[in-house]
Design a protein around this motif. Structure first.
Motif, PDB file in Angstrom:
ATOM      1  N   ILE A   6      15.028   4.388  21.572  1.00  9.62           N
ATOM      2  CA  ILE A   6      14.109   3.585  20.750  1.00  9.62           C
ATOM      3  C   ILE A   6      14.906   2.807  19.701  1.00  9.62           C
ATOM      4  O   ILE A   6      15.609   3.405  18.878  1.00  9.62           O
ATOM      5  CB  ILE A   6      13.061   4.495  20.064  1.00  9.62           C
ATOM      6  CG1 ILE A   6      12.302   5.285  21.129  1.00  9.62           C
ATOM      7  CG2 ILE A   6      12.098   3.654  19.204  1.00  9.62           C
ATOM      8  CD1 ILE A   6      11.330   6.319  20.581  1.00  9.62           C
ATOM      9  N   LEU A   8      16.373  -1.268  20.157  1.00  5.85           N
ATOM     10  CA  LEU A   8      17.349  -1.957  21.020  1.00  5.85           C
ATOM     11  C   LEU A   8      17.843  -3.232  20.339  1.00  5.85           C
ATOM     12  O   LEU A   8      17.771  -4.321  20.897  1.00  5.85           O
ATOM     13  CB  LEU A   8      16.698  -2.285  22.368  1.00  5.85           C
ATOM     14  CG  LEU A   8      16.128  -1.077  23.118  1.00  5.85           C
ATOM     15  CD1 LEU A   8      15.119  -1.511  24.170  1.00  5.85           C
ATOM     16  CD2 LEU A   8      17.246  -0.261  23.762  1.00  5.85           C
ATOM     17  N   GLY A  12      21.726  -0.849  19.285  1.00  7.01           N
ATOM     18  CA  GLY A  12      21.025  -0.051  20.290  1.00  7.01           C
ATOM     19  C   GLY A  12      21.123  -0.637  21.692  1.00  7.01           C
ATOM     20  O   GLY A  12      21.251   0.101  22.666  1.00  7.01           O
ATOM     21  N   VAL A  31       9.949  -2.939  19.316  1.00  5.59           N
ATOM     22  CA  VAL A  31       8.786  -3.777  18.983  1.00  5.59           C
ATOM     23  C   VAL A  31       9.006  -5.235  19.431  1.00  5.59           C
ATOM     24  O   VAL A  31       8.103  -6.058  19.310  1.00  5.59           O
ATOM     25  CB  VAL A  31       8.447  -3.736  17.464  1.00  5.59           C
ATOM     26  CG1 VAL A  31       7.822  -2.408  17.094  1.00  5.59           C
ATOM     27  CG2 VAL A  31       9.681  -4.001  16.596  1.00  5.59           C
ATOM     28  N   VAL A  32      10.198  -5.548  19.976  1.00  5.58           N
ATOM     29  CA  VAL A  32      10.494  -6.910  20.445  1.00  5.58           C
ATOM     30  C   VAL A  32      10.343  -6.949  21.977  1.00  5.58           C
ATOM     31  O   VAL A  32      11.120  -6.322  22.696  1.00  5.58           O
ATOM     32  CB  VAL A  32      11.937  -7.319  20.033  1.00  5.58           C
ATOM     33  CG1 VAL A  32      12.305  -8.682  20.598  1.00  5.58           C
ATOM     34  CG2 VAL A  32      12.080  -7.319  18.509  1.00  5.58           C
ATOM     35  N   MET A  63      17.691   4.353  17.184  1.00  7.03           N
ATOM     36  CA  MET A  63      18.713   3.483  16.569  1.00  7.03           C
ATOM     37  C   MET A  63      17.978   2.373  15.832  1.00  7.03           C
ATOM     38  O   MET A  63      17.848   1.253  16.315  1.00  7.03           O
ATOM     39  CB  MET A  63      19.648   2.936  17.664  1.00  7.03           C
ATOM     40  CG  MET A  63      20.896   2.274  17.101  1.00  7.03           C
ATOM     41  SD  MET A  63      21.789   3.411  16.022  1.00  7.03           S
ATOM     42  CE  MET A  63      23.276   2.528  15.686  1.00  7.03           C
ATOM     43  N   SER A  94      20.650   6.104  13.752  1.00 11.29           N
ATOM     44  CA  SER A  94      20.520   5.096  12.687  1.00 11.29           C
ATOM     45  C   SER A  94      21.273   5.587  11.454  1.00 11.29           C
ATOM     46  O   SER A  94      21.568   6.777  11.337  1.00 11.29           O
ATOM     47  CB  SER A  94      19.046   4.925  12.292  1.00 11.29           C
ATOM     48  OG  SER A  94      18.159   5.239  13.325  1.00 11.29           O
ATOM     49  N   VAL A 120      26.816   6.036  13.284  1.00 11.38           N
ATOM     50  CA  VAL A 120      28.032   5.559  13.947  1.00 11.38           C
ATOM     51  C   VAL A 120      28.803   4.571  13.088  1.00 11.38           C
ATOM     52  O   VAL A 120      28.254   3.963  12.172  1.00 11.38           O
ATOM     53  CB  VAL A 120      27.693   4.885  15.300  1.00 11.38           C
ATOM     54  CG1 VAL A 120      26.936   5.852  16.190  1.00 11.38           C
ATOM     55  CG2 VAL A 120      26.901   3.593  15.114  1.00 11.38           C
ATOM     56  N   GLY A 123      30.878  -0.898  14.725  1.00 16.47           N
ATOM     57  CA  GLY A 123      30.241  -2.205  14.884  1.00 16.47           C
ATOM     58  C   GLY A 123      29.788  -2.484  16.306  1.00 16.47           C
ATOM     59  O   GLY A 123      29.859  -1.629  17.190  1.00 16.47           O
ATOM     60  N   LEU A 234      21.591  -4.655   5.864  1.00 16.43           N
ATOM     61  CA  LEU A 234      21.928  -3.270   6.244  1.00 16.43           C
ATOM     62  C   LEU A 234      23.025  -2.708   5.339  1.00 16.43           C
ATOM     63  O   LEU A 234      22.982  -1.547   4.938  1.00 16.43           O
ATOM     64  CB  LEU A 234      22.341  -3.205   7.714  1.00 16.43           C
ATOM     65  CG  LEU A 234      21.228  -3.520   8.732  1.00 16.43           C
ATOM     66  CD1 LEU A 234      21.789  -3.514  10.157  1.00 16.43           C
ATOM     67  CD2 LEU A 234      20.080  -2.529   8.630  1.00 16.43           C
ATOM     68  N   LYS A 237      21.401  -1.843   2.132  1.00 17.97           N
ATOM     69  CA  LYS A 237      20.636  -0.593   2.315  1.00 17.97           C
ATOM     70  C   LYS A 237      21.551   0.628   2.254  1.00 17.97           C
ATOM     71  O   LYS A 237      21.262   1.607   1.548  1.00 17.97           O
ATOM     72  CB  LYS A 237      19.915  -0.681   3.682  1.00 17.97           C
ATOM     73  CG  LYS A 237      19.210   0.539   4.174  1.00 17.97           C
ATOM     74  CD  LYS A 237      19.938   1.313   5.256  1.00 17.97           C
ATOM     75  CE  LYS A 237      20.446   0.581   6.443  1.00 17.97           C
ATOM     76  NZ  LYS A 237      21.076   1.395   7.471  1.00 17.97           N
ATOM     77  N   ASP A 238      22.693   0.566   2.915  1.00 13.22           N
ATOM     78  CA  ASP A 238      23.614   1.718   2.938  1.00 13.22           C
ATOM     79  C   ASP A 238      24.171   2.003   1.544  1.00 13.22           C
ATOM     80  O   ASP A 238      24.322   3.166   1.142  1.00 13.22           O
ATOM     81  CB  ASP A 238      24.778   1.457   3.909  1.00 13.22           C
ATOM     82  CG  ASP A 238      24.324   1.512   5.365  1.00 13.22           C
ATOM     83  OD1 ASP A 238      23.252   2.072   5.625  1.00 13.22           O
ATOM     84  OD2 ASP A 238      25.044   0.983   6.230  1.00 13.22           O
TER      85      ASP A 238
HETATM   86  P1  NAD Z   1      18.941  -4.308  14.255  1.00 13.32           P
HETATM   87  O1  NAD Z   1      18.015  -4.746  13.187  1.00 13.32           O
HETATM   88  O2  NAD Z   1      19.714  -5.309  15.042  1.00 13.32           O
HETATM   89  O3  NAD Z   1      18.143  -3.382  15.331  1.00 13.32           O
HETATM   90  C1  NAD Z   1      17.095  -2.533  15.009  1.00 13.32           C
HETATM   91  C2  NAD Z   1      16.105  -2.519  16.162  1.00 13.32           C
HETATM   92  O4  NAD Z   1      15.052  -1.627  15.837  1.00 13.32           O
HETATM   93  C3  NAD Z   1      15.465  -3.903  16.422  1.00 13.32           C
HETATM   94  O5  NAD Z   1      15.549  -4.226  17.797  1.00 13.32           O
HETATM   95  C4  NAD Z   1      14.024  -3.706  15.973  1.00 13.32           C
HETATM   96  O6  NAD Z   1      13.099  -4.516  16.698  1.00 13.32           O
HETATM   97  C5  NAD Z   1      13.829  -2.229  16.263  1.00 13.32           C
HETATM   98  N1  NAD Z   1      12.710  -1.646  15.521  1.00 13.32           N
HETATM   99  C6  NAD Z   1      12.396  -1.802  14.210  1.00 13.32           C
HETATM  100  N2  NAD Z   1      11.269  -1.109  13.912  1.00 13.32           N
HETATM  101  C7  NAD Z   1      10.881  -0.526  15.066  1.00 13.32           C
HETATM  102  C8  NAD Z   1       9.794   0.322  15.416  1.00 13.32           C
HETATM  103  N3  NAD Z   1       8.876   0.691  14.510  1.00 13.32           N
HETATM  104  N4  NAD Z   1       9.686   0.738  16.695  1.00 13.32           N
HETATM  105  C9  NAD Z   1      10.604   0.368  17.630  1.00 13.32           C
HETATM  106  N5  NAD Z   1      11.657  -0.425  17.356  1.00 13.32           N
HETATM  107  C10 NAD Z   1      11.790  -0.860  16.096  1.00 13.32           C
HETATM  108  O7  NAD Z   1      19.940  -3.260  13.566  1.00 13.32           O
HETATM  109  P2  NAD Z   1      21.353  -2.742  14.132  1.00 13.32           P
HETATM  110  O8  NAD Z   1      22.445  -3.624  13.631  1.00 13.32           O
HETATM  111  O9  NAD Z   1      21.227  -2.443  15.575  1.00 13.32           O
HETATM  112  O10 NAD Z   1      21.471  -1.364  13.305  1.00 13.32           O
HETATM  113  C11 NAD Z   1      20.729  -0.195  13.637  1.00 13.32           C
HETATM  114  C12 NAD Z   1      21.223   0.940  12.754  1.00 13.32           C
HETATM  115  O11 NAD Z   1      22.620   1.154  12.998  1.00 13.32           O
HETATM  116  C13 NAD Z   1      21.077   0.650  11.253  1.00 13.32           C
HETATM  117  O12 NAD Z   1      20.721   1.822  10.574  1.00 13.32           O
HETATM  118  C14 NAD Z   1      22.464   0.184  10.853  1.00 13.32           C
HETATM  119  O13 NAD Z   1      22.740   0.422   9.487  1.00 13.32           O
HETATM  120  C15 NAD Z   1      23.340   1.028  11.782  1.00 13.32           C
HETATM  121  N6  NAD Z   1      24.653   0.457  12.106  1.00 13.32           N
HETATM  122  C16 NAD Z   1      24.790  -0.866  12.437  1.00 13.32           C
HETATM  123  C17 NAD Z   1      26.062  -1.368  12.739  1.00 13.32           C
HETATM  124  C18 NAD Z   1      26.277  -2.825  13.092  1.00 13.32           C
HETATM  125  O14 NAD Z   1      27.442  -3.251  13.134  1.00 13.32           O
HETATM  126  N7  NAD Z   1      25.235  -3.601  13.358  1.00 13.32           N
HETATM  127  C19 NAD Z   1      27.178  -0.525  12.705  1.00 13.32           C
HETATM  128  C20 NAD Z   1      26.999   0.827  12.404  1.00 13.32           C
HETATM  129  C21 NAD Z   1      25.730   1.292  12.108  1.00 13.32           C
END
Ligand code: NAD
Length: 299
Positions: A6, A8, A12, A31-32, A63, A94, A120, A123, A234, A237-238
Motif C-alpha cells: 500500500i 506506490l 513504493g 489512492v492514485v 510505504m 514509511s 529506509v 532514495g 518529506l 516532515k522528518d
Molecule cells: P510519495 O508521496 O511519492 O508516495 C506516497 C504514496 O502514498 C503516493 O503514491 C500516494 O498516492 C500514496 N498514498 C497517500 N495516502 C494514501 C492512502 N490513504 N491510501 C493509499 N495510498 C496513499 O512519497 P515517497 O517519496 O514514496 O515516500 C514514502 C515514504 O518513504 C515517506 O515516509 C518518505 O519520507 C520515505 N522515504 C522517501 C525517500 C525518497 O527518496 N523519496 C527515501 C527514503 C524514505
C-alpha cells in the motif's frame, strides 16, 4: 509469499516492482488510479481498499508519506486492521514518528496482528536497484519472518525493538537535512566569491567534506535539476519528527531547528514538492546568485 503493498509513490513503486521480480504475489493499493493500472499490467491484483488488500495477503507493507496517512490506512475505516487475518505481519516502511509506530503496534497486537517498522535510506535509485538500507525495529521472531522481503529490497540492520527503526531514521534525516543546508551555504559562498561550482564540487568531494548529499545531490543541483527524488515536504516532515522527539526527551537540537526553518522557507517559496536539494534556492534568493548558472566548464 502473498504480499499486500500500500503506497506506490516514488519509493513504493520500484520497491513493489522488485518484489514482483522476486516472484512474490502482490495485491496493491493506492489512492492514485494510474499507478494501479500500471501494476495490473504487471500481473498484480488491485485491492479496492486497505482492508481488501490485507484480506488477500499473508504480509502487508505500507510505504506512505507521514504518520496520519499510516494511521488512516491501518486503523481507519476499511483499513488494514479491519481486513487482516489473525497473525498477519504488517511492515511499515514509511518514515513516521516512532510514537505513532508504537501506538499502531500496540493496536495491532490487541487485534491479534503484528506490526514492525522498517524505514529506509538510499532514495529512489536505491529502491530501483534493490539496494536500500533498511532500519528494522522488531522482535527477533518477526524479523525472521520479514527477512525474505528485506533481502529483495536491499540490506537491513536490526536496530532493536519496535519503534527503534524510526528512531534511527530520524537521526539519519537530521544528518541529511543539515548536510544539504551546509552544502547550500558553502556553494553560495564559494560562487559569490568567484569560484566555479564544478571545481568547488571536485574539491569538496575529494576530502573531509565528502558525503552522500555531496556525491548524489550536488551534481543534480549543478545541472539545475530539482525534480524529486525526495521532496522538501518529506525532508521537512522528518526534521519536525526529530524536533518533536528532542522536545519529548529534553535533547536540544539547535542546528536541526535552523535547518527546519530553511526547509520552511523553501516551502514558502513554493518548493514543497521539489527535491530537498532545492533548499539551496533559499540561499540563492538571499544572495542574488544562481549556482547552476555559474559553472564555467562544459556541463
Ligand atoms: P510519495 O508521496 O511519492 O508516495 C506516497 C504514496 O502514498 C503516493 O503514491 C500516494 O498516492 C500514496 N498514498 C497517500 N495516502 C494514501 C492512502 N490513504 N491510501 C493509499 N495510498 C496513499 O512519497 P515517497 O517519496 O514514496 O515516500 C514514502 C515514504 O518513504 C515517506 O515516509 C518518505 O519520507 C520515505 N522515504 C522517501 C525517500 C525518497 O527518496 N523519496 C527515501 C527514503 C524514505
Amino acid at each position: 509469499m502473498k504480499i499486500g503493498f500500500i503506497g506506490l509513490g516514488n519509493m513504493g513503486k520500484p520497491m513493489a516492482k522488485n518484489l514482483i521480480k522476486a516472484e512474490h504475489e502482490l495485491t496493491v493499493f493506492d489512492v492514485v488510479p494510474e499507478v494501479l493500472a500500471e501494476f495490473k499490467k504487471l500481473g498484480a491484483v488491485v485491492g479496492n481498499s486497505p482492508a481488501d488488500t490485507a484480506s488477500r495477503s499473508d504480509l502487508v507493507i505500507t510505504m506512505l508519506p507521514n504518520s496520519p496517512h499510516v494511521e488512516e490506512v491501518l486503523s481507519g475505516a476499511k483499513g488494514v486492521f479491519e481486513g487482516a487475518r489473525k497473525g498477519t505481519l504488517i511492515i511499515d516502511m514509511s518514515s513516521i514518528s516512532p510514537l505513532v509506530t508504537k501506538k499502531m503496534s500496540q493496536m495491532a497486537v490487541e487485534k491479534g496482528l503484528r506490526l514492525i517498522d522498517a524505514p529506509v535510506t538510499g532514495g529512489v535509485a536505491g529502491a530501483e536497484k534493490g539496494q536500500l538500507g533498511i532500519m528494522v525495529g522488531a522482535s527477533p521472531k518477526d524479523l525472521e519472518a520479514a527477512k525474505p522481503i528485506f533481502e529483495a529490497l536491499g540490506r537491513f540492520v536490526h536496530v532493536g525493538d519496535v519503534g527503534t527503526g524510526q528512531t534511527a531514521k530520524m537521526c539519519n534525516q537530521v544528518v541529511v537535512g543539515l548536510s544539504l543546508c551546509a552544502i547550500a551555504e558553502a556553494f553560495t559562498l564559494g560562487v559569490k566569491a568567484g569560484i566555479d561550482p564544478t571545481v568547488l564540487h571536485q574539491v569538496l568531494s575529494s576530502g573531509s567534506a565528502r558525503s552522500w548529499a555531496m556525491e548524489v545531490r550536488v551534481p543534480q543541483v549543478l545541472a539545475g535539476n530539482f525534480e524529486p527524488g525526495f521532496m522538501v515536504n518529506l525532508q521537512h516532515k522528518d526534521i519536525c519528527i526529530a524536533l518533536d522527539s528532542g522536545k519529548g526527551l529534553n535533547v536540544p537540537l539547535p542546528f536541526t531547528a535552523l535547518a527546519q526553518q530553511a526547509f520552511e522557507a523553501a516551502r514558502a517559496m513554493g518548493l514543497g514538492t521539489k527535491d530537498h536539494s532545492s533548499v539551496i534556492q533559499v540561499y540563492e534568493r538571499i544572495t542574488g546568485i544562481k549556482v547552476s548558472e555559474a559553472t564555467k566548464s562544459e556541463k
